[in-house]
Design a protein around this motif. Structure first.
Motif, short mmCIF file in Angstrom:
data_model
loop_
_atom_site.label_atom_id
_atom_site.label_comp_id
_atom_site.label_asym_id
_atom_site.label_seq_id
_atom_site.Cartn_x
_atom_site.Cartn_y
_atom_site.Cartn_z
N PHE A 67 -71.04 74.99 -5.53
CA PHE A 67 -70.71 75.31 -6.92
C PHE A 67 -71.65 74.63 -7.91
N THR A 68 -72.45 73.70 -7.46
CA THR A 68 -73.41 73.05 -8.35
C THR A 68 -74.27 74.08 -9.05
N HIS A 69 -74.70 75.09 -8.32
CA HIS A 69 -75.63 76.07 -8.87
C HIS A 69 -74.93 77.07 -9.79
N THR A 70 -73.73 77.50 -9.45
CA THR A 70 -73.06 78.47 -10.32
C THR A 70 -72.61 77.82 -11.62
N VAL A 71 -72.06 76.62 -11.52
CA VAL A 71 -71.61 75.93 -12.73
C VAL A 71 -72.79 75.63 -13.66
N ALA A 72 -73.94 75.34 -13.07
CA ALA A 72 -75.12 75.01 -13.87
C ALA A 72 -75.55 76.13 -14.80
N VAL A 73 -75.31 77.37 -14.41
CA VAL A 73 -75.74 78.50 -15.23
C VAL A 73 -74.60 79.05 -16.09
N MET A 74 -73.48 78.34 -16.13
CA MET A 74 -72.32 78.78 -16.91
C MET A 74 -72.00 77.75 -17.99
N GLN A 75 -72.99 77.43 -18.81
CA GLN A 75 -72.84 76.37 -19.80
C GLN A 75 -72.95 76.85 -21.24
N THR A 76 -73.05 78.14 -21.45
CA THR A 76 -73.10 78.68 -22.80
C THR A 76 -72.01 79.74 -22.95
N ALA A 77 -71.60 79.99 -24.19
CA ALA A 77 -70.56 80.99 -24.43
C ALA A 77 -70.98 82.38 -23.94
N PRO A 78 -72.21 82.83 -24.22
CA PRO A 78 -72.60 84.15 -23.72
C PRO A 78 -72.59 84.23 -22.19
N ALA A 79 -73.04 83.16 -21.52
CA ALA A 79 -73.04 83.16 -20.06
C ALA A 79 -71.62 83.22 -19.51
N LEU A 80 -70.73 82.43 -20.08
CA LEU A 80 -69.33 82.44 -19.64
C LEU A 80 -68.69 83.80 -19.86
N ALA A 81 -68.94 84.40 -21.01
CA ALA A 81 -68.37 85.71 -21.31
C ALA A 81 -68.92 86.76 -20.35
N ARG A 82 -70.21 86.67 -20.04
CA ARG A 82 -70.81 87.65 -19.13
C ARG A 82 -70.20 87.54 -17.74
N VAL A 83 -70.10 86.33 -17.24
CA VAL A 83 -69.54 86.13 -15.90
C VAL A 83 -68.10 86.63 -15.85
N ALA A 84 -67.31 86.35 -16.89
CA ALA A 84 -65.93 86.80 -16.93
C ALA A 84 -65.85 88.32 -17.00
N ARG A 85 -66.70 88.91 -17.81
CA ARG A 85 -66.71 90.38 -17.93
C ARG A 85 -67.04 91.03 -16.60
N GLU A 86 -68.07 90.53 -15.91
CA GLU A 86 -68.46 91.10 -14.62
C GLU A 86 -67.39 90.85 -13.57
N CYS A 87 -66.69 89.73 -13.66
CA CYS A 87 -65.59 89.45 -12.74
C CYS A 87 -64.52 90.53 -12.87
N ALA A 88 -64.11 90.83 -14.09
CA ALA A 88 -63.08 91.85 -14.31
C ALA A 88 -63.54 93.20 -13.79
N LEU A 89 -64.79 93.55 -14.04
CA LEU A 89 -65.32 94.84 -13.58
C LEU A 89 -65.37 94.92 -12.06
N ASP A 90 -65.84 93.86 -11.42
CA ASP A 90 -65.96 93.86 -9.96
C ASP A 90 -64.58 93.96 -9.30
N LEU A 91 -63.61 93.27 -9.86
CA LEU A 91 -62.26 93.33 -9.29
C LEU A 91 -61.65 94.71 -9.50
N ALA A 92 -61.83 95.26 -10.69
CA ALA A 92 -61.29 96.60 -10.96
C ALA A 92 -61.89 97.63 -10.00
N ASN A 93 -63.18 97.51 -9.74
CA ASN A 93 -63.84 98.45 -8.82
C ASN A 93 -63.35 98.28 -7.39
N ASP A 94 -62.71 97.15 -7.11
CA ASP A 94 -62.15 96.91 -5.77
C ASP A 94 -60.66 97.25 -5.72
N GLY A 95 -60.13 97.83 -6.76
CA GLY A 95 -58.73 98.23 -6.75
C GLY A 95 -57.75 97.17 -7.19
N VAL A 96 -58.23 96.05 -7.70
CA VAL A 96 -57.33 95.00 -8.19
C VAL A 96 -56.75 95.44 -9.54
#
Length: 366
Positions: A67-96
């Motif tokens: 997690f050192t590497h993923t947390v390192a690139v999640m330190q700005t508001a735009p980065a956090l919002a992007r990761v969260a947005r893609e998380c929702a999309l990826d889960l929805a595409n998997d039927g969640v």
């Protein structure tokens, strides 16, 4: 049963870490944007392979190092919002259709964001992803659990954050991190604050450390769910000669803790692939999921960290189908278990069960 058919099944996800589910390409792009040069690979396929192989160590501590590497690139508001947005999309595409995604706001402050700003960015990303999924015909509701790191000393502050955002997308509180040496009872102040404010919480317990952590989480801390909880099997004695492949566990003797967990319907946030990777269990064949399910514990299926485990909810379902022979009716039960155990209000849980989950499985069951 294959991935394409399983992807159609409505699913509920209660245990998934935001910083453990990034797209490899996103990690690379964000690293380039912020000048992070420590990634172990410079292409998406190579990076995905590195995460998967590094997580397969059989050690929770080694697993957490990725997690050192993923947390390192999640330190700005735009980065956090992007990761969260893609998380929702990826889960929805998997039927969640419903997900509670957890992350530790205290780990995203290196560029000067406040705790509130971190949570706001993540919630904004979830809303954007859910809206985009809806436009594409995929329904998903995403809520957030804020997590405190059990080796740190900010759990009361994070609990207050959870309550502060309780009507804005945050539905609960969690503690996570290495279990050995950091018992949940170190954070009693945070749990007492949550209870005083009638706010739910879950605790990572019974993964690497066993029954003592489950006992503390339940008896001292009053947890509503068990994050993993897989080692509750240590309090269950099967008759000598029991054939695990036969799926018959009559005569099983439950100890005090196991009986309490089952009697109180305390949900188990089981993560089959991850539990093998971290060494909580030795293999899928030896995973106690089937014993616990057939003994009618409230089991739920979860991904934990989709990037590290190279998994999805559909892949977890397929793994359980191949190993234990589960069919659509079983997966409907596990999904209803999860929805019943969600931290949203009762009417929201019931609506998803009656209007989305049961109709979706009725089509699959035929």
């Amino acid at each position: 049963m294959d991935l394409s058919s399983v992807a159609l099944a409505p699913k509920v996800l209660l245990h998934d870490h935001l910083d453990g589910g990034l797209r490899p390409a996103t990690v690379l792009e964000l690293a380039h944007e912020v000048g992070y040069s420590e990634l172990p690979a410079d292409d998406a396929d190579g990076l995905a392979r590195w995460f998967r192989e590094s997580a397969d160590s059989g050690s929770l501590v080694r697993y957490l190092e990725t997690f050192t590497h993923t947390v390192a690139v999640m330190q700005t508001a735009p980065a956090l919002a992007r990761v969260a947005r893609e998380c929702a999309l990826d889960l929805a595409n998997d039927g969640v259709v419903y997900a509670e995604i957890r992350f530790a706001p205290e780990q995203h402050l290196t560029t000067g964001l406040s705790l509130d700003e971190v949570v706001e960015a993540v919630l904004r990303g979830f809303d954007e992803g859910a809206a985009e999924a809806a436009d594409a015909g995929r329904r998903i509701e995403v809520r957030c659990l804020v997590t405190a790191m059990r080796h740190a000393a900010r759990s009361r502050e994070i609990a207050e954050l959870a309550v502060r955002f309780r009507d804005r997308g945050v539905v609960g509180f969690d503690i996570a991190g290495a279990e050995a040496g950091y018992p949940p009872s170190r954070h009693l102040d945070a749990f007492e604050y949550m209870r005083a404010n009638n706010a739910p919480f879950t605790i990572h317990a019974g993964e690497a450390f066993g029954l003592p952590s489950i006992h503390e989480a339940i008896s001292f801390c009053g947890t509503d769910r068990l994050g993993h909880g897989v080692r509750v099997i240590d309090d269950i004695t099967l008759p000598a000669g029991t054939d695990l492949a036969a799926h018959q566990f009559a005569g099983a003797e439950l100890g005090v803790i196991a009986n309490y967990v089952r009697d109180k319907r305390i949900p188990l946030e089981l993560c089959p692939s991850s539990n093998v990777q971290t060494g909580a269990v030795s293999s899928i064949a030896e995973h106690p999921f089937n014993v616990l399910a057939r003994l009618r514990f409230r089991v739920t299926v979860n991904t934990d960290n989709r990037l590290m485990s190279d998994t999805s909810m559909s892949k977890e379902f397929i793994t359980l189908h191949n190993q234990f022979g589960y069919g659509w009716a079983d997966f409907e039960r596990f999904t209803v278990n999860a929805m019943k155990s969600a931290f949203v209000h009762f009417d929201e849980r019931l609506a998803l069960i009656d209007d989305v989950i049961k109709p979706g499985y009725a089509v699959l069951i035929g």
